[in-house]
Design an enzyme around this catalytic site. Sequence first.
Site, PDB file in Angstrom:
ATOM      1  N   THR A  13       0.718  -1.252  -0.080  1.00 30.44           N
ATOM      2  CA  THR A  13       0.027  -0.172  -0.111  1.00 30.44           C
ATOM      3  C   THR A  13       0.975   1.217  -0.035  1.00 30.44           C
ATOM      4  O   THR A  13       1.959   1.314   0.543  1.00 30.44           O
ATOM      5  CB  THR A  13      -1.143  -0.013   1.268  1.00 30.44           C
ATOM      6  OG1 THR A  13      -0.123   0.358   2.340  1.00 30.44           O
ATOM      7  CG2 THR A  13      -1.587  -1.170   1.318  1.00 30.44           C
ATOM      8  N   GLY A  14       0.407   2.216  -0.624  1.00 28.28           N
ATOM      9  CA  GLY A  14       0.869   3.787  -0.747  1.00 28.28           C
ATOM     10  C   GLY A  14       2.289   3.401  -1.320  1.00 28.28           C
ATOM     11  O   GLY A  14       3.465   3.861  -0.914  1.00 28.28           O
ATOM     12  N   SER A  15       2.450   2.866  -2.445  1.00 26.36           N
ATOM     13  CA  SER A  15       3.833   2.403  -2.819  1.00 26.36           C
ATOM     14  C   SER A  15       4.222   3.021  -4.584  1.00 26.36           C
ATOM     15  O   SER A  15       4.839   2.387  -5.060  1.00 26.36           O
ATOM     16  CB  SER A  15       3.885   0.997  -3.103  1.00 26.36           C
ATOM     17  OG  SER A  15       2.708   0.557  -3.914  1.00 26.36           O
ATOM     18  N   THR A  16       3.380   4.127  -4.651  1.00 23.59           N
ATOM     19  CA  THR A  16       3.940   4.800  -5.783  1.00 23.59           C
ATOM     20  C   THR A  16       5.171   5.646  -5.770  1.00 23.59           C
ATOM     21  O   THR A  16       5.883   5.992  -6.822  1.00 23.59           O
ATOM     22  CB  THR A  16       2.816   5.929  -6.433  1.00 23.59           C
ATOM     23  OG1 THR A  16       2.476   6.837  -5.228  1.00 23.59           O
ATOM     24  CG2 THR A  16       1.504   5.190  -6.647  1.00 23.59           C
ATOM     25  N   GLY A  20       7.404   2.829   0.080  1.00 26.25           N
ATOM     26  CA  GLY A  20       6.502   1.721  -0.716  1.00 26.25           C
ATOM     27  C   GLY A  20       7.126   1.418  -1.882  1.00 26.25           C
ATOM     28  O   GLY A  20       7.129   0.182  -2.281  1.00 26.25           O
ATOM     29  N   SER A 141       7.772   3.489  12.530  1.00 19.36           N
ATOM     30  CA  SER A 141       8.800   4.206  12.651  1.00 19.36           C
ATOM     31  C   SER A 141       9.426   4.394  13.902  1.00 19.36           C
ATOM     32  O   SER A 141       9.041   4.046  14.884  1.00 19.36           O
ATOM     33  CB  SER A 141       8.106   5.695  12.562  1.00 19.36           C
ATOM     34  OG  SER A 141       8.997   6.562  12.370  1.00 19.36           O
ATOM     35  N   TYR A 154       1.256  11.988  14.663  1.00 15.46           N
ATOM     36  CA  TYR A 154       1.729  10.988  13.930  1.00 15.46           C
ATOM     37  C   TYR A 154       2.360   9.986  14.635  1.00 15.46           C
ATOM     38  O   TYR A 154       2.254   8.808  14.498  1.00 15.46           O
ATOM     39  CB  TYR A 154       2.754  11.553  13.097  1.00 15.46           C
ATOM     40  CG  TYR A 154       3.728  10.865  12.219  1.00 15.46           C
ATOM     41  CD1 TYR A 154       3.443  10.096  11.234  1.00 15.46           C
ATOM     42  CD2 TYR A 154       5.012  10.632  12.633  1.00 15.46           C
ATOM     43  CE1 TYR A 154       4.240   9.234  10.436  1.00 15.46           C
ATOM     44  CE2 TYR A 154       5.983   9.758  12.102  1.00 15.46           C
ATOM     45  CZ  TYR A 154       5.560   9.146  10.773  1.00 15.46           C
ATOM     46  OH  TYR A 154       6.353   8.179  10.182  1.00 15.46           O
TER      47      TYR A 154
END
Length: 264
Positions: A13-16, A20, A141, A154
């Site tokens: 996911t979120g791999s553009t 990711g 993180s 966050y």
Amino acid sequence: MQIDLVGKRAVVTGSTQGIGYGIAKGLAEAGAAVVVNGRRQEDVDKAVARIKEKISAAEVRGVAADLGSVEGCAALFEAVPSADILVNNLGIFGLRDFFETPDEEWDRFLAINVLSGVRLSRAYVPGMVERGWGRVLFLSSESALNIPADMIHYGVTKTAYLALSRGLAKRLAGTAVTVNAILPGPTLSEGFRDMLREEQEKTGKSIEELGADFVMAQRPSSIIRRAATVEEVANLAVYVASPLSSATTGAALRVDGGVVDSLV
């Protein structure tokens, strides 16, 4: 030691871009069939093309879906109803003082950074258990342990991923499905580079030099004394996603350059 993921399907996911993208590319290099995800079709298409350009034999496809919503997660699962490897990488960040962060922003961060991983794990993991093999990775993180005072919202979401990954690993005890969290530190992703771009134009320093300056100013406990590369983070993720990591589960695996000052 050779990592072979031929015959495995991975959803990242979120791999553009960023970490990711690096993980998606690394999994494709190891032979996995990879599904790239992002919100915008144009960005997804570009990422898929970049991977295919670098790895001619790569089996990679893209699905555009906003995973910060119930509908977006359902759309991804409908398009790709089965996966052997799920990398819950999607996440957003941004500086904001605690007393100026409204409920709406907390809701947005929780929906994208936490609930996307909850929903997709709930969708994909039963199939992994049924087939007798699976890997689930949550991108946390070092901020999960070193909560940043200037973006507490966050940090809270990244700590939530540690609890989620550990709890889910215990829930899957005795299966061949492992669940782990990966904790990057400062990393030279596109977002990090963009943050430093103005300073680069002012000083003429390289992004790598500015990254090291940032680390020493903001994360002085770093042992490598520089920002990691996307590839360095992706390398750990690819190993954890492989059959070679079969005895590693329920773990919080740091690739933070030693920022977290802890013996474990």
